[in-house]
Enzyme design. Structure first.
Site, short mmCIF file in Angstrom:
data_model
loop_
_atom_site.label_atom_id
_atom_site.label_comp_id
_atom_site.label_asym_id
_atom_site.label_seq_id
_atom_site.Cartn_x
_atom_site.Cartn_y
_atom_site.Cartn_z
N ASN A 1 -9.49 12.62 5.58
CA ASN A 1 -10.09 11.82 4.68
C ASN A 1 -8.89 11.03 4.36
OD1 ASN A 1 -8.83 13.09 2.60
ND2 ASN A 1 -10.02 14.87 3.94
N ASP B 1 -14.52 19.82 4.94
CA ASP B 1 -15.79 20.69 4.91
C ASP B 1 -16.55 21.12 5.96
OD1 ASP B 1 -16.41 21.16 2.06
OD2 ASP B 1 -16.54 18.60 2.16
N PHE C 1 -10.31 21.21 -7.97
CA PHE C 1 -10.59 19.79 -8.83
C PHE C 1 -12.12 19.56 -8.02
CE2 PHE C 1 -7.14 16.44 -9.52
CZ PHE C 1 -6.30 17.18 -9.73
N LYS D 1 -17.52 28.93 -7.62
CA LYS D 1 -16.33 29.20 -6.89
C LYS D 1 -15.40 29.81 -7.92
CE LYS D 1 -16.69 25.12 -4.06
NZ LYS D 1 -16.00 24.18 -3.09
O1 PMT Z 1 -4.22 13.40 -2.59
P1 PMT Z 1 -5.11 11.30 -3.72
O2 PMT Z 1 -4.53 10.19 -2.56
O3 PMT Z 1 -3.87 11.14 -4.75
O4 PMT Z 1 -6.49 11.80 -4.06
C1 PMT Z 1 -6.07 12.54 -5.34
C2 PMT Z 1 -7.57 13.35 -4.72
C3 PMT Z 1 -8.70 12.21 -4.80
C4 PMT Z 1 -7.90 13.85 -3.19
C5 PMT Z 1 -8.40 14.78 -6.06
O5 PMT Z 1 -7.94 13.97 -7.04
C6 PMT Z 1 -9.12 15.38 -5.49
O6 PMT Z 1 -10.38 14.84 -5.92
N1 PMT Z 1 -9.71 16.63 -4.74
C7 PMT Z 1 -10.46 17.30 -4.74
C8 PMT Z 1 -10.38 16.86 -3.58
C9 PMT Z 1 -12.23 17.42 -3.09
O7 PMT Z 1 -11.94 17.84 -1.63
O8 PMT Z 1 -12.82 17.28 -3.50
P2 PMT Z 1 -14.35 18.35 -3.27
O9 PMT Z 1 -15.27 18.48 -4.71
O10 PMT Z 1 -14.44 18.75 -2.27
O11 PMT Z 1 -13.78 20.10 -3.31
C10 PMT Z 1 -14.11 21.34 -4.77
C11 PMT Z 1 -12.96 21.73 -4.82
O12 PMT Z 1 -12.31 22.56 -3.53
C12 PMT Z 1 -11.79 21.22 -4.13
O13 PMT Z 1 -10.49 21.97 -5.29
C13 PMT Z 1 -11.33 21.26 -3.00
O14 PMT Z 1 -9.46 21.84 -2.51
C14 PMT Z 1 -12.29 22.53 -2.95
N2 PMT Z 1 -12.56 22.91 -1.40
C15 PMT Z 1 -13.05 22.07 -1.11
C16 PMT Z 1 -13.55 22.30 0.41
C17 PMT Z 1 -13.19 23.80 1.54
N3 PMT Z 1 -13.03 24.09 2.68
N4 PMT Z 1 -12.13 24.21 1.08
C18 PMT Z 1 -11.83 23.96 -0.87
O15 PMT Z 1 -10.60 25.45 -1.64
#
Ligand code: PMT
Length: 404
Positions: A210, A279, A323, A341
């Site tokens: 990504n 994911d 996040f 979570k």
């Molecule tokens: O890296 P940059 O270019 O500076 O951009 C920053 C960012 C946009 C990546 C950052 O600000 C951000 O939003 N990060 C979270 C990205 C994300 O994957 O979000 P999500 O809504 O899909 O996941 C929710 C949370 O679960 C996140 O804390 C993620 O780290 C976590 N997760 C998700 C999937 C997975 N398999 N394991 C996880 O731990």
């Protein structure tokens, strides 16, 4: 932050001009002190123009009695007025004089009078650097509490290759800002941070990933290190240098990130999961490069482990910050992720908004807290956003402890 930049007489002295600029860009007030041999390599006027301040070049350089008297106590004034003394390049000669406590000129006299933090960035010929005399002096200075930024390896001005190059001025400036940061309210914390994207292999040369650049997570790591924390940064593949003082754990896939996070979890007091973790991963990555054919092709994907959720189940009394990258329903989605979570805070990021989120230098986020509070952090550099996340995280922990 008030910084004295001491410049020694080596070929790398010209890079000190870039360092002065990098320090000023990071908000430091810079007073430059040149040794007389440094002034042979680079003119004081260059630094005076860059810093808009008088450059100090010698202890008794003035001629009138009044001037001699005022300059003879100037090293005391400069020592008192500044928080950090950084010497770059620190030549073998300067290092030897600092170690022995000799004070034949302004910079060495200032070193003795200085009670703030001292950072030395040595640069010299490889044999001079490796010489037991230099190494013993360096050990002595490090034991005294001086911070040593070891020289880089590479092609040197003398034509040889090896250790001795002055580190990149931007990296030195980052170290100065981190070491000299006045606020150490994260002292004693171990902060585990994830950053960047993950790469899920399709075959040995292709992957699913990504747009995460790692800038948000690296800014959080830099802020934490500046404020005194031990920082473990588990990072997917990005094009960023590790911030000064941070322990970098490079990983590629979501599976590797999960293993690294779980390995370091016991040591952590705060966990921040800013990484954009895939994911799904390819169910059966091909062992050899897939051949192109005219036929349609589909990939079978399996869900990856949700690292945040796994940490949430095992967090104990650690503070867990996730996040949420969203394109709609920011607060509701942030709250849902926090609940499912078991996080204490979610940093909700509207990544569809122009100019912020993935790849940008600035961000604008909404904090969704376990206490029920929702706090909007307006657009600011990712570094400034990172500091605000920590400000609110520390308050949140106090509030949660008060409740329990
Ligand atoms: O890296 P940059 O270019 O500076 O951009 C920053 C960012 C946009 C990546 C950052 O600000 C951000 O939003 N990060 C979270 C990205 C994300 O994957 O979000 P999500 O809504 O899909 O996941 C929710 C949370 O679960 C996140 O804390 C993620 O780290 C976590 N997760 C998700 C999937 C997975 N398999 N394991 C996880 O731990």
């Amino acid at each position: 932050m008030n910084v004295v930049l001491g410049v020694g007489g080596g070929i790398a002295a010209y890079k000190a001009a870039e360092l002065a600029r990098a320090l000023m860009e990071r908000g430091a007030n810079v007073q430059v002190v040149l040794t007389s041999s440094a002034a042979e390599f680079i003119r004081p006027l260059t630094f005076a123009a860059l810093t808009n301040r008088k450059v100090i070049t010698d202890l008794f350089g003035s001629s009138s009695a009044d001037e001699i008297l005022s300059s003879s106590v100037e090293h005391i004034r400069v020592a008192q007025d500044n928080d950090v003394l950084v010497v770059a390049p620190a030549t073998a000669d300067l290092i030897a004089k600092f170690a022995a406590g000799l004070a034949p000129d302004f910079l060495t006299t200032l070193y003795l009078a200085f009670t703030g933090k001292v950072i030395l960035a040595p640069a010299m010929n490889t044999n001079m650097w490796n010489h037991p005399a230099t190494q013993e002096n360096i050990e002595k200075l490090a034991a005294r509490g001086n911070y040593i930024l070891p020289p880089d390896e590479g092609l040197l001005a003398c034509g040889t290759t090896g250790a001795g190059r002055l580190p990149d001025p931007v990296r030195i400036a980052e170290a100065v800002v981190s070491i000299g940061h006045p606020r150490k309210d994260l002292d004693g914390e171990t902060i585990l941070i994830t950053a960047g994207p993950t790469q899920e292999a399709i075959d040995p040369v292709r992957f699913i990933s990504n747009h995460s650049s790692g800038k948000m997570g690296y800014s959080i790591a830099a802020a934490a290190a500046c404020r005194g924390a031990r920082v473990i940064l588990v990072s997917g593949p990005v094009n960023l240098p590790a911030p000064y003082g941070v322990e970098l754990v490079p990983v590629k896939s979501a599976g590797e990130m999960r293993d690294a996070v779980m390995r370091h979890l016991p040591a952590a007091t705060i966990i921040i999961k800013s990484a954009a973790v895939a994911d799904y991963h390819v169910a059966n990555p091909a062992p050899q490069k897939l051949k192109k054919t005219p036929a349609r092709m589909s990939l079978e994907l399996d869900p990856t482990v949700d690292i945040l959720a796994e940490v949430g189940r095992n967090k104990g009394d650690r503070l867990l910050i996730g996040f949420a990258a969203e394109t709609q329903n920011l607060v509701a989605e942030g709250r849902r992720k926090m609940e499912t979570k078991n996080a204490d805070m979610v940093v909700a990021n509207l990544v569809s908004k122009e100019g912020i989120g993935f790849g940008a230098d600035v961000n604008e986020v909404t904090l969704v807290l376990r206490t029920g509070e929702v706090i909007a952090i307006p657009r600011a550099t990712k570094r400034a956003v990172a500091d605000q996340i920590f400000d609110h995280a520390l308050n949140l922990r106090l509030a949660l402890h008060a409740r329990s």
